[in-house]
Design an enzyme around this catalytic site. Structure first.
Site, short mmCIF file in Angstrom:
data_model
loop_
_atom_site.label_atom_id
_atom_site.label_comp_id
_atom_site.label_asym_id
_atom_site.label_seq_id
_atom_site.Cartn_x
_atom_site.Cartn_y
_atom_site.Cartn_z
N GLU A 1 -1.46 7.08 8.23
CA GLU A 1 -2.50 7.89 7.49
C GLU A 1 -3.21 8.84 8.55
O GLU A 1 -3.29 8.46 9.51
CB GLU A 1 -3.53 7.11 6.55
CG GLU A 1 -2.96 6.84 5.36
CD GLU A 1 -3.95 6.09 4.50
OE1 GLU A 1 -5.27 5.88 5.12
OE2 GLU A 1 -3.86 5.65 3.26
N LYS A 2 -3.69 9.96 8.03
CA LYS A 2 -4.65 10.75 8.73
C LYS A 2 -5.99 9.84 9.02
O LYS A 2 -6.21 9.33 8.09
CB LYS A 2 -5.05 12.12 7.98
CG LYS A 2 -6.11 12.89 8.63
CD LYS A 2 -5.36 13.98 9.37
CE LYS A 2 -6.60 14.46 10.28
NZ LYS A 2 -5.80 15.35 11.72
N LYS B 1 0.86 -1.24 0.19
CA LYS B 1 0.01 -0.03 -0.16
C LYS B 1 0.63 1.39 0.19
O LYS B 1 0.43 2.11 -0.52
CB LYS B 1 -0.97 -0.26 1.03
CG LYS B 1 -2.01 -1.05 1.10
CD LYS B 1 -2.75 -0.89 2.45
CE LYS B 1 -4.06 -1.92 2.19
NZ LYS B 1 -4.94 -1.71 3.24
N HIS C 1 -13.92 -2.77 9.46
CA HIS C 1 -13.32 -2.16 8.07
C HIS C 1 -13.75 -3.31 7.00
O HIS C 1 -12.83 -3.41 5.96
CB HIS C 1 -11.70 -2.13 8.26
CG HIS C 1 -11.30 -1.06 9.36
ND1 HIS C 1 -11.99 0.09 9.49
CD2 HIS C 1 -10.72 -1.21 10.39
CE1 HIS C 1 -11.41 0.75 10.42
NE2 HIS C 1 -10.51 -0.20 10.95
N ARG D 1 -8.10 -7.17 -8.93
CA ARG D 1 -8.75 -8.39 -9.24
C ARG D 1 -10.51 -8.05 -9.27
O ARG D 1 -10.63 -6.98 -8.94
CB ARG D 1 -8.56 -9.53 -7.88
CG ARG D 1 -8.98 -8.85 -6.62
CD ARG D 1 -8.91 -9.73 -5.44
NE ARG D 1 -9.05 -8.79 -4.21
CZ ARG D 1 -9.98 -8.22 -3.64
NH1 ARG D 1 -11.13 -8.43 -4.21
NH2 ARG D 1 -10.10 -7.78 -2.15
N GLY E 1 -8.96 -5.75 6.20
CA GLY E 1 -9.14 -4.77 7.40
C GLY E 1 -8.24 -5.11 8.55
O GLY E 1 -8.13 -4.55 9.60
N ASN F 1 -7.73 -2.60 -5.58
CA ASN F 1 -7.32 -4.04 -6.01
C ASN F 1 -7.44 -4.47 -7.14
O ASN F 1 -8.20 -4.21 -8.11
CB ASN F 1 -8.69 -4.57 -4.97
CG ASN F 1 -8.76 -4.24 -3.56
OD1 ASN F 1 -7.98 -4.49 -2.86
ND2 ASN F 1 -9.85 -3.81 -3.00
N LYS G 1 -1.16 1.76 9.60
CA LYS G 1 -1.77 0.64 8.58
C LYS G 1 -0.60 -0.08 8.21
O LYS G 1 0.62 0.33 7.72
CB LYS G 1 -2.43 1.36 7.27
CG LYS G 1 -3.66 2.19 7.77
CD LYS G 1 -4.52 2.99 6.58
CE LYS G 1 -4.97 2.00 5.55
NZ LYS G 1 -5.85 2.82 4.32
N HIS H 1 -16.81 5.24 1.98
CA HIS H 1 -15.84 4.41 1.23
C HIS H 1 -16.72 4.30 -0.20
O HIS H 1 -17.74 3.62 -0.32
CB HIS H 1 -15.92 2.95 1.93
CG HIS H 1 -15.04 2.00 0.92
ND1 HIS H 1 -13.78 1.43 1.35
CD2 HIS H 1 -15.29 1.39 -0.19
CE1 HIS H 1 -13.25 0.65 0.40
NE2 HIS H 1 -14.20 0.71 -0.62
P1 ADP Z 1 -8.03 -3.15 3.55
O1 ADP Z 1 -7.08 -3.43 2.75
O2 ADP Z 1 -7.64 -4.05 4.84
O3 ADP Z 1 -9.27 -3.51 3.28
P2 ADP Z 1 -8.13 -0.46 3.24
O4 ADP Z 1 -6.91 0.62 3.41
O5 ADP Z 1 -8.89 -0.74 2.16
O6 ADP Z 1 -7.78 -1.91 4.08
O7 ADP Z 1 -9.36 -0.03 4.38
C1 ADP Z 1 -10.39 -0.68 4.73
C2 ADP Z 1 -11.43 0.33 5.36
O8 ADP Z 1 -10.50 0.96 6.59
C3 ADP Z 1 -11.84 1.53 4.69
O9 ADP Z 1 -12.93 1.07 3.73
C4 ADP Z 1 -12.01 2.49 5.89
O10 ADP Z 1 -13.52 2.05 6.43
C5 ADP Z 1 -11.35 2.33 6.66
N1 ADP Z 1 -10.04 2.94 6.62
C6 ADP Z 1 -8.81 2.88 5.86
N2 ADP Z 1 -8.16 4.26 5.66
C7 ADP Z 1 -8.67 5.09 6.60
C8 ADP Z 1 -8.34 6.41 7.16
N3 ADP Z 1 -7.12 7.06 6.69
N4 ADP Z 1 -9.22 7.20 7.78
C9 ADP Z 1 -10.48 6.65 8.22
N5 ADP Z 1 -10.85 5.07 7.95
C10 ADP Z 1 -9.84 4.47 7.22
#
Ligand code: ADP
Length: 455
Positions: A208-209, A124, A243, A299, A173, A297, A166, A216
């Protein structure tokens, strides 16, 4: 790398996956006149996809590591059955760049993107950098991975609390921990890191902030290997628990036509400049009118049917077609959005505790009627094995408007019968009757808050 010379349609495809998605891929192949081979574990010998496929090959015992993640066994199955291509489905090896490489090295086509793009997007931190360079807005955060708590503290002060630690290798999630104040940073950092090590074997983390109330919103793209790229609009997947997505819909109730076009064009342009091939999804958070890219993603997505319902395109068919090297043959103008679609993910889990509930299905009845689609591999007497993901059915409903869609979804969920195991069906029935869901007024925090109120 463009596909070799002339376009030769696949005659036979190996499906290296299980459950509803194996069946979904089988269905697309069958309609294209392509024979299917399903590679399955010993726990899935009686699966619906295995029953319907032209051929099946047992690739190992139930644990995924010994079957669905067993690359030599899958490649042997492909060689023995003489397939032209391998479809990895969703999960398991779908985002494993080395697998994609090995598939091609062994003379099969990989129904998915170039290994290089899988590799970039699987990290990521690299994905953020690549997409920022291609002009996408990203969530404010660290420039790369952060190695120590001290380094994290400096970045956190710069971007301001709350922050999210992250996992670079994250997915599903996992490996994601928030720190609301400086005092919480050390524990968030070490928790995210140890979760990342145990889930992904890679402890790299970045910052990340932490956006407090985003939605989403993700964009479905499709690219051929001749430089043509289209987008199929967005899906709103804000209804999440831990998540992870629970209900998805298209279009997003939060976007207007201008925002939809702008986001779709931005995503498709970035993918074109990347030189990407196949289907892909760019995920964004949307808050206060601004979009922030979070990941791509490489895929098919579980929620792809909502896009199919409002566009009329079969995304698996398109995915298979572009994997042969065939040009798209249409442009963005060919993609029209019609009405509204919502998907409910039904899991074999206790609807309150979310503890998995594998076991025998005593009775199964799927809803039907205009605008109703159920993607499920269940049947009467089927035994859900305890080794895999608990998703057992996706109820997807289309309506001319969002309100019609919700009414149709309610009556469809009322018709659905799954007896013998606990499922999350009652949760979905309760959710879609909620006023906030009816008005489309929810963010990624909404479902967790709602669940807290039910206790
Ligand atoms: P994964 O690959 O584990 O699914 P993602 O980066 O796609 O992780 O994030 C999954 C979910 O986590 C997002 O849809 C959101 O709900 C939450 N999320 C991710 N990054 C942030 C962020 N910077 N601030 C708030 N929520 C976040």
């Amino acid at each position: 790398m463009a596909r070799p010379d002339a376009v030769v349609p696949f005659r036979k495809v190996l499906i290296a996956n299980r459950g509803e998605i194996a069946l979904r891929i089988h269905r697309a192949c069958r309609e294209m006149g392509i024979a299917t081979v399903v590679a399955h574990s010993t726990a899935d010998g009686d699966a619906m996809a295995v029953r319907l496929a032209d051929e099946s090959v047992c690739i190992g015992p139930p644990p995924p590591r010994e079957s669905y993640l067993n690359i030599p066994a899958i490649l042997s199955a492909a060689a023995i059955t003489g397939v032209d291509a391998i479809h990895p489905g969703i999960g398991f090896l779908a985002e494993n760049a080395r697998f994609a490489e090995m598939v091609e090295e062994h003379g099969f086509a990989f129904i998915g993107p170039e290994p290089e793009h899988i590799r970039i997007m699987g990290d990521k931190v690299a994905a953020r950098e690549a997409m920022a360079r291609l002009g996408l807005p990203i969530v404010p955060g660290s420039d790369g991975p952060v190695a120590t708590v001290e380094e994290a503290a400096v970045v956190a002060e710069e971007i301001g609390y709350p922050v999210l630690v992250k996992a670079a290798a994250g997915g599903g999630g996992k490996g994601m921990k928030a720190a609301y104040h400086a005092a919480e940073l050390a524990s968030a950092f070490s928790l995210a890191r140890s979760e990342a090590v145990s889930a992904f074997g890679d402890g790299s983390v970045y910052l990340e902030k932490y956006l407090d109330a985003p939605r989403h919103i993700e964009v479905q793209v499709l690219a051929d290997c001749h430089g043509s790229v289209v987008h199929f609009g967005e899906r709103d997947c804000s209804l999440q628990r831990r998540h992870q997505k629970v209900i998805e819909e298209a279009p997003s109730p939060a976007l207007n036509a201008g925002q939809r076009d702008a986001l779709g064009t931005l995503a498709a342009d970035a993918v074109r400049r990347l030189g990407y091939r196949g289907v892909g999804t760019l995920e964004f958070l949307f808050q206060d009118g601004a979009f922030y890219f979070i990941e791509m993603n490489t895929r098919l997505q579980v929620e792809h049917p909502v896009t199919e319902m409002i566009t009329g395109f079969d995304l698996v068919r398109e995915q298979v077609r572009v994997a042969t090297g065939e040009p798209l043959g249409y442009g963005q103008d060919a993609i029209r959005f019609n009405g509204h679609a919502i998907e409910c993910r039904i899991n074999a889990e206790d609807p309150r505790t979310f503890i998995p509930s594998p076991g025998q299905i005593d009775s199964y009845h799927a809803p039907g009627g205009l605008g109703v689609r159920v993607d499920s591999a269940l049947y009467d007497g089927y035994r859900i094995p305890p080794y895999y993901d608990s998703l057992i059915a996706k109820v997807i409903v289309h309506g001319t408007s969002r309100a019609d869609c919700l009414l149709r979804l309610k009556r469809s969920l009322e018709e659905l019968v799954i007896e013998g195991v606990s499922t999350t069906l009652p949760l979905h029935v309760a959710l879609i009757c909620d006023d906030d869901i009816a008005s489309g007024n929810y963010t990624i925090r909404w479902l967790e808050n709602w669940l807290d109120r039910q206790e």
